[in-house]
Design a protein around this motif. Structure first.
Motif, PDB file in Angstrom:
ATOM      1  N   GLU A   1      12.523   3.144   0.895  1.00 56.83           N
ATOM      2  CA  GLU A   1      11.776   3.456   2.122  1.00 56.83           C
ATOM      3  C   GLU A   1      12.629   3.207   3.370  1.00 56.83           C
ATOM      4  OE1 GLU A   1       8.770   4.855   1.716  1.00 56.83           O
ATOM      5  OE2 GLU A   1       8.870   4.540  -0.437  1.00 56.83           O
TER       6      GLU A   1
ATOM      7  N   VAL B   1       5.562  12.130   4.111  1.00 56.42           N
ATOM      8  CA  VAL B   1       4.437  11.641   4.905  1.00 56.42           C
ATOM      9  C   VAL B   1       4.769  10.351   5.641  1.00 56.42           C
ATOM     10  CG1 VAL B   1       2.467  12.693   3.719  1.00 56.42           C
ATOM     11  CG2 VAL B   1       3.489  10.626   2.771  1.00 56.42           C
TER      12      VAL B   1
ATOM     13  N   TYR C   1      11.839   4.520   6.761  1.00 59.63           N
ATOM     14  CA  TYR C   1      10.582   4.084   7.381  1.00 59.63           C
ATOM     15  C   TYR C   1      10.898   2.808   8.178  1.00 59.63           C
ATOM     16  CZ  TYR C   1       8.235   7.597   4.639  1.00 59.63           C
ATOM     17  OH  TYR C   1       7.834   8.805   4.129  1.00 59.63           O
TER      18      TYR C   1
ATOM     19  N   PHE D   1       0.844  -1.194   0.000  1.00 59.88           N
ATOM     20  CA  PHE D   1       0.000   0.000   0.000  1.00 59.88           C
ATOM     21  C   PHE D   1       0.882   1.246   0.000  1.00 59.88           C
ATOM     22  CE2 PHE D   1      -2.478   3.288   2.353  1.00 59.88           C
ATOM     23  CZ  PHE D   1      -3.558   3.383   1.501  1.00 59.88           C
ATOM     24  N   GLY D   2       0.590   2.165  -0.913  1.00 56.61           N
ATOM     25  CA  GLY D   2       1.310   3.438  -0.979  1.00 56.61           C
ATOM     26  C   GLY D   2       0.377   4.582  -0.626  1.00 56.61           C
ATOM     27  N   TYR D   3       0.870   5.478   0.226  1.00 57.45           N
ATOM     28  CA  TYR D   3       0.043   6.629   0.631  1.00 57.45           C
ATOM     29  C   TYR D   3       0.792   7.944   0.414  1.00 57.45           C
ATOM     30  CZ  TYR D   3       3.030   6.024   4.690  1.00 57.45           C
ATOM     31  OH  TYR D   3       4.136   5.882   5.509  1.00 57.45           O
ATOM     32  N   GLY D   4       2.044   7.840  -0.073  1.00 59.96           N
ATOM     33  CA  GLY D   4       2.840   9.033  -0.379  1.00 59.96           C
ATOM     34  C   GLY D   4       3.275   8.949  -1.827  1.00 59.96           C
ATOM     35  N   SER D   5       4.580   9.069  -2.051  1.00 57.29           N
ATOM     36  CA  SER D   5       5.064   9.078  -3.443  1.00 57.29           C
ATOM     37  C   SER D   5       4.792   7.759  -4.168  1.00 57.29           C
ATOM     38  CB  SER D   5       6.557   9.398  -3.480  1.00 57.29           C
ATOM     39  OG  SER D   5       7.285   8.405  -2.803  1.00 57.29           O
ATOM     40  N   LEU D   6       4.575   6.689  -3.395  1.00 54.26           N
ATOM     41  CA  LEU D   6       4.274   5.410  -4.062  1.00 54.26           C
ATOM     42  C   LEU D   6       2.956   5.497  -4.840  1.00 54.26           C
ATOM     43  CD1 LEU D   6       5.318   2.725  -1.395  1.00 54.26           C
ATOM     44  CD2 LEU D   6       6.442   3.241  -3.551  1.00 54.26           C
TER      45      LEU D   6
ATOM     46  N   TYR E   1       6.986  17.315  -4.114  1.00 51.24           N
ATOM     47  CA  TYR E   1       6.462  16.087  -3.483  1.00 51.24           C
ATOM     48  C   TYR E   1       5.053  16.356  -2.945  1.00 51.24           C
ATOM     49  CZ  TYR E   1       6.258  12.428   0.225  1.00 51.24           C
ATOM     50  OH  TYR E   1       5.888  11.402   1.059  1.00 51.24           O
TER      51      TYR E   1
HETATM   52  C1  SIN Z   1       4.464   5.702   0.623  1.00 51.47           C
HETATM   53  O1  SIN Z   1       4.374   6.308  -0.427  1.00 51.47           O
HETATM   54  O2  SIN Z   1       3.680   4.774   0.882  1.00 51.47           O
HETATM   55  C2  SIN Z   1       5.515   5.980   1.661  1.00 51.47           C
HETATM   56  C3  SIN Z   1       5.928   7.386   1.724  1.00 51.47           C
HETATM   57  C4  SIN Z   1       6.667   7.876   0.526  1.00 51.47           C
HETATM   58  O3  SIN Z   1       7.547   7.151  -0.008  1.00 51.47           O
HETATM   59  O4  SIN Z   1       6.395   8.983   0.091  1.00 51.47           O
END
Ligand code: SIN
Length: 192
Positions: free
Chosen positions: A87, A53, A90, A6-11, A153
């Motif tokens: 990542e 994020v 993280y 699951f991606g919630y930022g740049s992914l 970003y």
């Molecule tokens: C993500 O996208 O899920 C992690 C945060 C990022 O790489 O921006």
């Protein structure tokens, strides 16, 4: 073997690895926050670190993003090696349920992996935590790293979320604060 990420930022807008399926959806119990200095090496420098994020536990909230399905051991190994580098700031991998339908309590996919930068400053030395929106915006404006400008970003994230049709107040407020600061900077430079 099948792996879901699951991606919630740049992914969301830049997976960077091979996948077989992409699913827009949300996870429950988390909210997206610009609390991580993910960016002494990506969207900032040690002198001007950027913010990226992470997810904060929020029992009544949810976070929209995109989940990627990776099929087969070989593609999974390649994707994981890539993600472990990208990542690396993280410190946690969490496994969550992905929902695609807000009217159904049944997840579309279970056991979806997501990278989280935890607030444990021993395990995650890059954690910055909450700050007034204005202060986060000022930090984002100054930061630029090998992956580009921190503000891009933020704007790319805002755009990607708009494309998904989801509203995120924290991202919207921060993007508006950065636009206001940019206007002020432009107005000042027009005077001199
Ligand atoms: C993500 O996208 O899920 C992690 C945060 C990022 O790489 O921006």
């Amino acid at each position: 073997m099948v792996m879901w990420v699951f991606g919630y930022g740049s992914l969301i807008w830049n997976a960077g690895f091979q996948y077989d399926q992409k699913l827009a959806g949300f996870i429950k119990g988390y909210r997206r926050v610009f609390y991580q200095v993910g960016s002494t090496d990506h969207r900032g420098t040690p002198a001007f670190p950027g913010r990226t994020v992470t997810l904060e536990l929020a029992p009544d909230d949810l976070c929209w993003g995109v989940a990627y399905k990776v099929n087969g051991q070989e593609d999974e190994n390649i994707a994981l090696s890539y993600l472990e580098v990208r990542e690396k700031q993280y410190d946690q991998k969490v496994y969550v349920d992905l929902f695609t339908d807000s009217s159904s309590p049944t997840p579309a996919v279970s056991g979806v992996m997501v990278y989280v930068a935890s607030p444990d400053t021993k395990a995650n030395t890059n954690y910055l935590g909450p700050a007034p929106i204005e202060d986060i915006a000022k930090q984002i404006i100054k930061a630029e790293g090998p992956s580009g400008r921190n503000r891009d970003y933020l704007f790319q994230l805002e755009e990607a979320l708009n494309r998904l049709g989801c509203f995120d107040m924290h991202v919207r407020d921060l993007a508006n604060a950065v636009r206001e600061l940019l206007k002020d900077i432009k107005a000042e430079s027009d005077i001199y």
